[in-house]
Design an enzyme around this catalytic site. Structure first.
Site, PDB file in Angstrom:
ATOM      1  N   SER A 120      48.385  32.776  36.755  1.00  0.00           N
ATOM      2  CA  SER A 120      47.628  32.634  38.001  1.00  0.00           C
ATOM      3  C   SER A 120      48.590  32.527  39.186  1.00  0.00           C
ATOM      4  O   SER A 120      49.262  33.487  39.524  1.00  0.00           O
ATOM      5  CB  SER A 120      46.689  31.431  37.894  1.00  0.00           C
ATOM      6  OG  SER A 120      45.783  31.398  38.961  1.00  0.00           O
ATOM      7  N   ASP A 135      43.602  31.816  46.618  1.00  0.00           N
ATOM      8  CA  ASP A 135      43.531  30.392  46.919  1.00  0.00           C
ATOM      9  C   ASP A 135      43.315  30.096  48.400  1.00  0.00           C
ATOM     10  O   ASP A 135      43.670  30.887  49.274  1.00  0.00           O
ATOM     11  CB  ASP A 135      44.818  29.704  46.458  1.00  0.00           C
ATOM     12  CG  ASP A 135      45.026  29.834  44.969  1.00  0.00           C
ATOM     13  OD1 ASP A 135      44.020  29.926  44.244  1.00  0.00           O
ATOM     14  OD2 ASP A 135      46.192  29.851  44.533  1.00  0.00           O
ATOM     15  N   HIS A 157      42.795  36.687  38.199  1.00  0.00           N
ATOM     16  CA  HIS A 157      41.363  36.343  38.082  1.00  0.00           C
ATOM     17  C   HIS A 157      40.482  37.440  38.673  1.00  0.00           C
ATOM     18  O   HIS A 157      39.377  37.162  39.155  1.00  0.00           O
ATOM     19  CB  HIS A 157      41.041  35.019  38.793  1.00  0.00           C
ATOM     20  CG  HIS A 157      41.861  33.851  38.356  1.00  0.00           C
ATOM     21  ND1 HIS A 157      41.547  33.084  37.254  1.00  0.00           N
ATOM     22  CD2 HIS A 157      42.982  33.293  38.892  1.00  0.00           C
ATOM     23  CE1 HIS A 157      42.444  32.113  37.129  1.00  0.00           C
ATOM     24  NE2 HIS A 157      43.327  32.223  38.107  1.00  0.00           N
TER      25      HIS A 157
END
Length: 229
Positions: A120, A135, A157
């Site tokens: 990630s 994010d 993701h």
């Protein structure tokens, strides 16, 4: 260089990092000493994050030291056989690494032969910049430039799904916005469960799901497992 860049750390029905353990084992090649970069962790302490990672990797014979716990973090990185960068908030991760002067030492040790493992946010950090993170910018990292170990931008993701009735942008729309202002970029939409390995000069796509590559002015191109970048 040897890299393992994972979209995420957990899959449905599996324990944390369970799906990654065979991949990690395959790339260890005798390496056993790891430093862990826990700075992306915001809602868990860095000690807890490090202990969690150490426990998962112990069956592989890997010893893990949290970089936040050592007196000389630069020296610890320079002597590491493995650099592991955990997921969480990418802005916090980059800020802490930059402030502590760790970006160049990480790049140097990986180019000298250390294995880099990141999931990630840790996969984002390996890219030229963190501009393809998902994010919230909870801190200012004083610039988006990152490690540039992998030459393309990864969006971890990746999914283009929207909840019913949701009126926000799809992930592809957000990627297209970036490509308008930075048309030189190539962006890899890496879905959960997928990964990219770099070994012996080859970067190879792995995982069960379709990955997409995005370029300015072109349709998204689906990539199959085994694709080499």
């Amino acid at each position: 260089m040897e890299l393992l860049l994972l979209s995420n750390s957990t899959l449905p029905g599996k324990a944390w990092l369970e799906h990654a353990l065979p991949l990690i084992a395959e790339q260890l090649q005798g390496r056993r000493s790891a430093v862990f970069i826990p700075f992306a962790g915001v809602t868990q302490t860095w000690d807890d994050y490090t202990a969690k990672t150490a426990a998962v990797l112990a069956p592989l014979g890997v010893s893990v030291t949290g970089i936040h716990s050592v007196v000389d973090p630069v020296a610890a990185i320079e002597n590491a056989e493995i650099v592991i960068v955990g997921g969480g908030n990418t802005f916090q991760l980059l800020k802490q690494c930059r402030e502590r002067g760790l970006l160049a030492p990480i790049t140097d040790v990986v180019k000298r032969g250390a294995l880099y493992i990141g999931w990630s946010a840790g996969a984002n950090l390996a890219c030229p910049t963190i501009r393809t993170t998902n994010d919230m910018p909870i801190v200012d990292p004083q610039g988006f430039d990152a490690l540039n170990l992998f030459p393309l931008q990864i969006n971890p993701h990746f999914t283009n799904a929207l909840p019913e009735g949701h009126k926000g942008e799809t992930r592809e729309q957000r990627i297209r916005e970036l490509l308008v202002v930075a048309p030189e970029l190539t962006i890899i939409g890496l879905p959960e469960g997928n990964w990219i390995t770099v070994s012996k000069g080859h970067a190879t796509l792995g995982g069960p799901n379709t990955t997409y590559v995005f370029k300015a002015g072109e349709e998204a191109v689906p990539l199959e497992v085994g694709h080499r970048f």
